[in-house]
Design an enzyme around this catalytic site. Structure first.
Site: not given
Lengths: 497, 497
Positions: A261-262, A265, A291
């Protein structure tokens, strides 16, 4: 063609350097910064924030920009100046003393929240929360835009996607998820996921996570990986995209998905065009689109069967005693298990949207005045009971779980679901573009997606709005249908419904 | 009693916050900051440096201070204002554009040095070094103090200890060390130190180092330990005293002693009185005194027999395969081995002063114009040959080994030896105060020294000069005799001379 006045360019540079400084200070405080330094380091950030603000709201700077905008400029020059003028207008409505005071209140409230969560005592932040809401409403009322106060907050995170759109869209999501969740609950097969909570050495979780980051194309020399309490990523500039993850010994799933997830980003932050570096436009265009990129890598890729077929061996390598007797199918089903739970960022893909919708509905009520802060914990618990069929036993696993509100970030939560919706829409575009979409994942050809994202999304930074970027992908407007379709198909197949 | 004008106090706060920000930015860049971010992060630091400078040299700020100084003030208030006025006067001599340009030149030169060292090519920095020397001379010439340019530089690091004192003192040190070194070279017993270069797991070096830090009283919650290329410590404020160490797999001695050295600096930083926090005086008083504290913990304590009797078990714990057959006596002799070598910060206590004296003598020649930059590598090698009996094979292990000069820090090196001299003088004071000085170390009662340092040295920050602090300890002036006596006694005993 005229070039921009050198004073303006210098001032923009200085503003950029202040923002980047604040990003490093914040990263430092949230990762390795000493415990006893927190209070002083918050004061340092307060001062730098105020200094930045005075640069951004400098009248002479704004007048210079206005004069330059009358000239014949390149598209990049014009957009750059328009961005800074817009920032000037947005910020200069609020007096500098209020800005500083608000940053002090926020820091204190966030500290109190941390303590309240530890002590499971909502009373400790009740007053802070009221002040934060009142202040945000007051700031919004200073604007002369024809929008409700809450819509103005939403507009800061995902411009143009406001209550008028969200109310109906989120209702559709709810109406689709409730029956799906019910069928899953009653499905005849259920995964055994107990092995996912077997103790897994933190050092090995880190090694595994870094391998996953490497697989999706994260550039380690233009970033850093650290540990933190609350996972986040920060794009200080395009050569410096960092991410921080939280580890629990009994939760290998949490750290692996957080890395993706990070990491997602950070891929966005790393792929913004370098030619925007000095313009102020070299950052993500909106929170919703940002997102969508993290969710694409975490959920669309990172929970895909083919992706894990290529990476399951890592679990056997780093957690041999646990995984030697687990089959791939067992693992894959467990990874995608759907089960209502209390904590948003640990939740599965089907219930995740409900976590966000609950926060959205409560925020709206708080800002309309229909819900009092004192009644918030009960309202929270009631909604969890109604939507997810579970009732938090404590406020720490309920209304106190996330820090956003206690740092004054209202209108932020919806962008998490907007991002998921965008991710599903973008997945549809990719499936049209690459007929062998699933095969590419199965074959580990993930760099094709990364290149595509760079070309069509990342590189533009703030040069295009998310509406323009999506429009160029023939996504005319935000639409929940692809998400509903994606979840329904994937989970009906998984649970053999 | 009058209180200081609120505007002044606010401005002092802001100045402090900028300094602390720059310390965090520098820490970040030197430890975990991404490789590809270096150039941009140097620009950020450049901007913030310029912004700080403009605050420090603000004329209105200086006038306000002057007016306040006419009032009836407390001692703390007066010293605080005097400090900032002195800073104003010192800094405002140099035009802001020169300050900014110099910071850019320094950053570039330091980068080039890093490359030159890697490539073993002094030519790459020859021009930079000339520019840095010329600029420093020019800045010094702007002052109207009646001091030579080089003395002015010395005065920045250890006020009042200038060439007039150093020339004679360093000569005495040389005259004492040469025969001692000669006797040691010809001693009939010599240690076998080969086991010190056996591979020692870096993770275990870190664990061992942290245990040593714990033993000397470092407060981990008010600091941080990290890895870096060039060991350093930084006192961001009293709640945030960090240190960074370099590791080599084949050099457990290096990291252990560095932990104690940087730890010694950090103890000073952590023990400055909290009441100085907001005044600008809450930092170490001089580089020489700072160095005396790190050297006290590294050399006086950290190479003491009693200290290691209490810690030798850690070597057996973290490096069992190496240390199971090594006796304590073998280890202790090897740790204190005297052997001329090329790298200053890896050198033993007897040759260490010679490394510093060489740099001092060369700096003086460079600034007087008697030595040309092009001739510097030869002059360096010649001195190593004359003083230490060894000749660097490459400039990387010669004139390029340290980054100080290439970052514009001239007059800095002498403070390393001043610190060693002070440490020996302070040791004498302690031996008078605590008749059982050695027993305290043997019994592990190190906190007694730490408390004493807090009371007599650390807590004052810049409220007292090093001259005042030492004066209160009945050290009337800097004196090399205790150092010579300490080295002679210790090493004659060790080598049975």
């Amino acid at each position: 063609m005229a070039t921009i006045n050198i004073d303006i360019l210098e001032q923009i540079q200085i503003i950029e350097h202040y923002k980047q400084t604040l990003a490093i200070l914040s990263w430092d405080a949230k990762t390795k910064g000493p415990k006893n330094a927190r209070s002083q380091n918050a004061k340092i950030q307060g001062t730098l924030t105020k200094e930045l603000y005075s640069k951004q709201t400098d009248k002479k700077f704004a007048r210079n920009i206005e004069r330059s905008l009358e000239k014949d400029l390149s598209e990049l020059e014009r957009k750059q100046l328009e961005f800074h003028l817009k920032e000037y207008k947005r910020l200069s409505i609020i007096p500098v003393e209020d800005v500083h005071q608000f940053s002090v209140i926020k820091a204190a409230a966030h500290g109190n929240w941390s303590e309240a969560k530890k002590q499971n005592n909502f009373k400790l932040v009740e007053n802070d929360l009221q002040i934060l809401i009142d202040t945000k409403k007051r700031f919004a009322s200073l604007s002369n835009r024809n929008l409700s106060e809450y819509d103005q907050l939403l507009d800061e995170y995902e411009p143009g996607v406001l209550t008028g759109t969200l109310d109906n869209m989120f209702d559709q999501v709810k109406q689709a998820i409730f029956p799906l969740l019910n069928s899953i609950r009653n499905a005849s097969i259920q995964p055994d996921s107990s092995f996912l909570s077997a103790p897994f050495l933190i050092d090995n979780q880190i090694k595994l996570g870094k391998k996953l980051l490497n697989s999706i194309g994260y550039q380690f020399e233009s970033g850093e990986v650290s540990e933190t309490m609350h996972p986040f990523s920060t794009g200080i500039h395009t050569h410096d995209a960092r991410l921080a993850v939280r580890f629990e010994e009994n939760n290998i799933k949490l750290s692996s998905l957080m890395f993706l997830h990070e990491g997602g980003h950070s891929l966005y932050n790393q792929q913004i065009s370098k030619r925007l570096d000095t313009t102020g436009l070299g950052v993500y265009t909106s929170m919703g689109l940002h997102e969508s990129q993290s969710i694409f890598w975490e959920k669309v890729i990172g929970k895909h069967e083919g992706f894990w077929k290529n990476h399951f061996h890592l679990l056997r390598e780093f957690g041999p005693s646990i995984y030697k007797d687990i089959s791939f199918d067992q693992f894959y089903f467990a990874l995608n298990e759907v089960k209502p739970s209390f904590i948003r960022y640990e939740s599965d893909d089907v219930t995740y949207p409900l976590h966000i919708i609950i926060r959205y509905e409560l925020e709206k009520e708080l800002f309309s005045g229909n819900l009092k802060v004192t009644d918030l914990p009960d309202a929270w618990n009631e909604k969890y009971d109604n939507y997810l069929g579970i009732r938090p036993r404590t406020d720490s696993e309920g209304v106190l779980q996330d820090g956003h509100w206690y740092g004054g970030a209202f209108g932020y939560f919806p962008s998490y679901l907007i991002g998921f919706i965008y991710a599903a829409q973008i997945r549809q575009v990719l499936m049209r573009e690459f007929r062998n979409f699933d095969d590419l994942i199965n074959d580990g050809k993930l760099s094709i997606f990364l290149e595509w994202q760079k070309e069509h999304i990342h590189r533009f930074g703030k040069l295009k709005t998310s509406k323009e970027i999506l429009g160029d992908l023939a996504i005319e407007k935000i639409n929940e249908e692809p998400l509903i379709q994606y979840l329904t198909e994937k989970y009906k197949k998984l649970y053999k419904l």
